[in-house]
Design a protein around this motif. Sequence first.
Motif, PDB file in Angstrom:
ATOM      1  N   UNK A  47     -31.548  16.381 -32.228  1.00 57.41           N
ATOM      2  CA  UNK A  47     -30.531  16.674 -31.225  1.00 57.41           C
ATOM      3  C   UNK A  47     -29.193  16.221 -31.803  1.00 57.41           C
ATOM      4  N   UNK A  48     -28.312  17.191 -32.035  1.00 60.26           N
ATOM      5  CA  UNK A  48     -27.081  16.956 -32.788  1.00 60.26           C
ATOM      6  C   UNK A  48     -25.897  17.518 -32.005  1.00 60.26           C
ATOM      7  N   UNK A  49     -24.760  16.839 -32.093  1.00 66.39           N
ATOM      8  CA  UNK A  49     -23.482  17.341 -31.560  1.00 66.39           C
ATOM      9  C   UNK A  49     -23.580  17.626 -30.067  1.00 66.39           C
ATOM     10  N   UNK A  50     -22.854  18.667 -29.594  1.00 66.51           N
ATOM     11  CA  UNK A  50     -22.763  19.013 -28.174  1.00 66.51           C
ATOM     12  C   UNK A  50     -22.415  17.763 -27.367  1.00 66.51           C
ATOM     13  N   UNK A  51     -23.143  17.487 -26.291  1.00 69.60           N
ATOM     14  CA  UNK A  51     -22.912  16.278 -25.489  1.00 69.60           C
ATOM     15  C   UNK A  51     -23.633  15.131 -26.190  1.00 69.60           C
ATOM     16  N   UNK A  52     -22.993  14.597 -27.215  1.00 65.03           N
ATOM     17  CA  UNK A  52     -23.652  13.644 -28.108  1.00 65.03           C
ATOM     18  C   UNK A  52     -24.174  12.417 -27.373  1.00 65.03           C
ATOM     19  N   UNK A  53     -23.498  12.027 -26.303  1.00 60.97           N
ATOM     20  CA  UNK A  53     -23.927  10.832 -25.583  1.00 60.97           C
ATOM     21  C   UNK A  53     -25.322  11.003 -24.974  1.00 60.97           C
ATOM     22  N   UNK A  54     -25.756  12.262 -24.785  1.00 60.04           N
ATOM     23  CA  UNK A  54     -27.060  12.527 -24.184  1.00 60.04           C
ATOM     24  C   UNK A  54     -28.173  12.704 -25.220  1.00 60.04           C
ATOM     25  N   UNK A  55     -27.839  12.773 -26.472  1.00 62.30           N
ATOM     26  CA  UNK A  55     -28.846  13.132 -27.475  1.00 62.30           C
ATOM     27  C   UNK A  55     -30.013  12.143 -27.595  1.00 62.30           C
ATOM     28  N   UNK A  56     -29.788  10.821 -27.553  1.00 68.47           N
ATOM     29  CA  UNK A  56     -30.955   9.931 -27.592  1.00 68.47           C
ATOM     30  C   UNK A  56     -31.913  10.158 -26.428  1.00 68.47           C
ATOM     31  N   UNK A  57     -31.365  10.361 -25.235  1.00 71.17           N
ATOM     32  CA  UNK A  57     -32.228  10.608 -24.077  1.00 71.17           C
ATOM     33  C   UNK A  57     -33.001  11.910 -24.245  1.00 71.17           C
ATOM     34  N   UNK A  58     -32.342  12.927 -24.807  1.00 74.57           N
ATOM     35  CA  UNK A  58     -33.015  14.206 -25.040  1.00 74.57           C
ATOM     36  C   UNK A  58     -34.154  14.041 -26.038  1.00 74.57           C
ATOM     37  N   UNK A  59     -33.888  13.317 -27.114  1.00 73.46           N
ATOM     38  CA  UNK A  59     -34.908  13.109 -28.143  1.00 73.46           C
ATOM     39  C   UNK A  59     -36.096  12.339 -27.587  1.00 73.46           C
ATOM     40  N   UNK A  60     -35.830  11.279 -26.841  1.00 72.16           N
ATOM     41  CA  UNK A  60     -36.936  10.488 -26.281  1.00 72.16           C
ATOM     42  C   UNK A  60     -37.737  11.290 -25.270  1.00 72.16           C
ATOM     43  N   UNK A  61     -37.045  12.138 -24.492  1.00 68.17           N
ATOM     44  CA  UNK A  61     -37.753  12.967 -23.516  1.00 68.17           C
ATOM     45  C   UNK A  61     -38.649  13.990 -24.215  1.00 68.17           C
ATOM     46  N   UNK A  62     -38.179  14.551 -25.335  1.00 63.82           N
ATOM     47  CA  UNK A  62     -38.999  15.499 -26.061  1.00 63.82           C
ATOM     48  C   UNK A  62     -40.197  14.805 -26.715  1.00 63.82           C
ATOM     49  N   UNK A  63     -39.968  13.626 -27.257  1.00 66.60           N
ATOM     50  CA  UNK A  63     -41.075  12.850 -27.843  1.00 66.60           C
ATOM     51  C   UNK A  63     -42.149  12.601 -26.797  1.00 66.60           C
ATOM     52  N   UNK A  64     -41.735  12.250 -25.595  1.00 67.30           N
ATOM     53  CA  UNK A  64     -42.689  12.008 -24.506  1.00 67.30           C
ATOM     54  C   UNK A  64     -43.458  13.282 -24.173  1.00 67.30           C
ATOM     55  N   UNK A  65     -42.765  14.413 -24.135  1.00 71.18           N
ATOM     56  CA  UNK A  65     -43.422  15.687 -23.816  1.00 71.18           C
ATOM     57  C   UNK A  65     -44.420  16.081 -24.889  1.00 71.18           C
ATOM     58  N   UNK A  66     -44.126  15.723 -26.142  1.00 71.51           N
ATOM     59  CA  UNK A  66     -45.032  16.061 -27.234  1.00 71.51           C
ATOM     60  C   UNK A  66     -46.319  15.230 -27.184  1.00 71.51           C
ATOM     61  N   UNK A  67     -46.271  14.145 -26.416  1.00 66.23           N
ATOM     62  CA  UNK A  67     -47.475  13.342 -26.245  1.00 66.23           C
ATOM     63  C   UNK A  67     -47.524  12.090 -27.092  1.00 66.23           C
ATOM     64  N   UNK A  68     -46.343  11.632 -27.583  1.00 63.70           N
ATOM     65  CA  UNK A  68     -46.330  10.425 -28.417  1.00 63.70           C
ATOM     66  C   UNK A  68     -46.619   9.190 -27.581  1.00 63.70           C
TER      67      UNK A  68
ATOM     68  N   UNK B 246     -28.894  14.307 -17.341  1.00 62.64           N
ATOM     69  CA  UNK B 246     -29.153  12.975 -17.907  1.00 62.64           C
ATOM     70  C   UNK B 246     -29.893  12.993 -19.233  1.00 62.64           C
ATOM     71  N   UNK B 247     -30.808  13.946 -19.399  1.00 62.11           N
ATOM     72  CA  UNK B 247     -31.551  14.051 -20.663  1.00 62.11           C
ATOM     73  C   UNK B 247     -30.985  15.147 -21.563  1.00 62.11           C
ATOM     74  N   UNK B 248     -29.783  15.615 -21.280  1.00 59.80           N
ATOM     75  CA  UNK B 248     -29.149  16.612 -22.133  1.00 59.80           C
ATOM     76  C   UNK B 248     -29.663  18.011 -21.915  1.00 59.80           C
ATOM     77  N   UNK B 249     -30.976  18.136 -21.802  1.00 58.53           N
ATOM     78  CA  UNK B 249     -31.656  19.393 -21.530  1.00 58.53           C
ATOM     79  C   UNK B 249     -32.504  19.222 -20.277  1.00 58.53           C
ATOM     80  N   UNK B 250     -32.700  20.290 -19.522  1.00 60.53           N
ATOM     81  CA  UNK B 250     -33.539  20.208 -18.327  1.00 60.53           C
ATOM     82  C   UNK B 250     -35.005  20.040 -18.718  1.00 60.53           C
ATOM     83  N   UNK B 251     -35.836  19.661 -17.746  1.00 58.13           N
ATOM     84  CA  UNK B 251     -37.262  19.509 -18.000  1.00 58.13           C
ATOM     85  C   UNK B 251     -37.861  20.821 -18.510  1.00 58.13           C
ATOM     86  N   UNK B 252     -37.440  21.937 -17.929  1.00 55.03           N
ATOM     87  CA  UNK B 252     -37.980  23.235 -18.339  1.00 55.03           C
ATOM     88  C   UNK B 252     -37.584  23.557 -19.778  1.00 55.03           C
ATOM     89  N   UNK B 253     -36.354  23.244 -20.135  1.00 50.47           N
ATOM     90  CA  UNK B 253     -35.902  23.497 -21.505  1.00 50.47           C
ATOM     91  C   UNK B 253     -36.651  22.627 -22.502  1.00 50.47           C
TER      92      UNK B 253
END
Length: 273
Positions: free
Chosen positions: A252-273, A206-213
């Motif tokens: 987050x570019x290309x690959x499963x493009x439909x998942x990229x916004x979710x991946x970006x938002x999940x990474x932003x959250x992990x960074x502590x924004x 769902x987030x393009x990348x796993x939590x561990x990734x």
Amino acid sequence: MELFEAHPRPVDGIRVGIGGWTFAPWRDNFYPKGLVQRRELEYASRKLTAIEVNGTYYGAQKPATYAKWASETPEGFVFSAKAPMRIMQSRALAKTGPQIEDFLGGIASLGDRLGPIVWQFDENQRIQRESFGEFLRLLPASVEGRALRHVLDVRDPAFVNADYVALARQHNMATVFTDSDEHPSFADVTANFVYARLMRARSDVPTGYTDAELATWAQRAHEWADGRQPDALPYLSKDAAPQRKRDVFVYFISAAKERNPAAAMALIQRLGA
């Protein structure tokens, strides 16, 4: 109350985004149901901290268009933009000064929303090192009093080596870390900022990348920002980059493009924004 009132801020100089903001599948899993298309940039820029514009590669926009984009985004948000391909595909790179000046003069209308400029040289383009060096000397350090950040995206594997890394460092220009099997992928830091494209999103996550990734990429982004070069990534040069604080741009570019916004938002959250 504005529909998109809240927005994340860069953390330790790290900005995270996606490529573009117009993609039909995002209307099912990113944009609110019923959101009119003309407000998609307004929404996306309040969920992310940067967007890479690919459309400028095919043709520059009018200054008024850039200014409109800027007006629709919140403070602290930036656009990266690909320079028009007609410049990089010129048979006389050393003579593209007027075209470079014209493009940068127009896109300067983004004002403080102007982020890195990406100069993409495609895989089938054979580059001569001498003419490439002359081209780099044409890229200005600023436009209309605003400092510029230049990113080199050379996709010819035969050109990408330690000499290329040294040349980029000489000019304080970033090279793209692609994390991809499709393009040269190396993580040598060559400038006072880092530019990474993560291109392995998967549709079944769902987030393009796993939590561990995502945790791993958050750690690497912080390491880049702190002036380090992360372990376990590929490098072309044995020479380490100077250790200093850096801004970091992760897309987050290309690959499963439909998942990229979710991946970006999940990474932003992990960074502590």
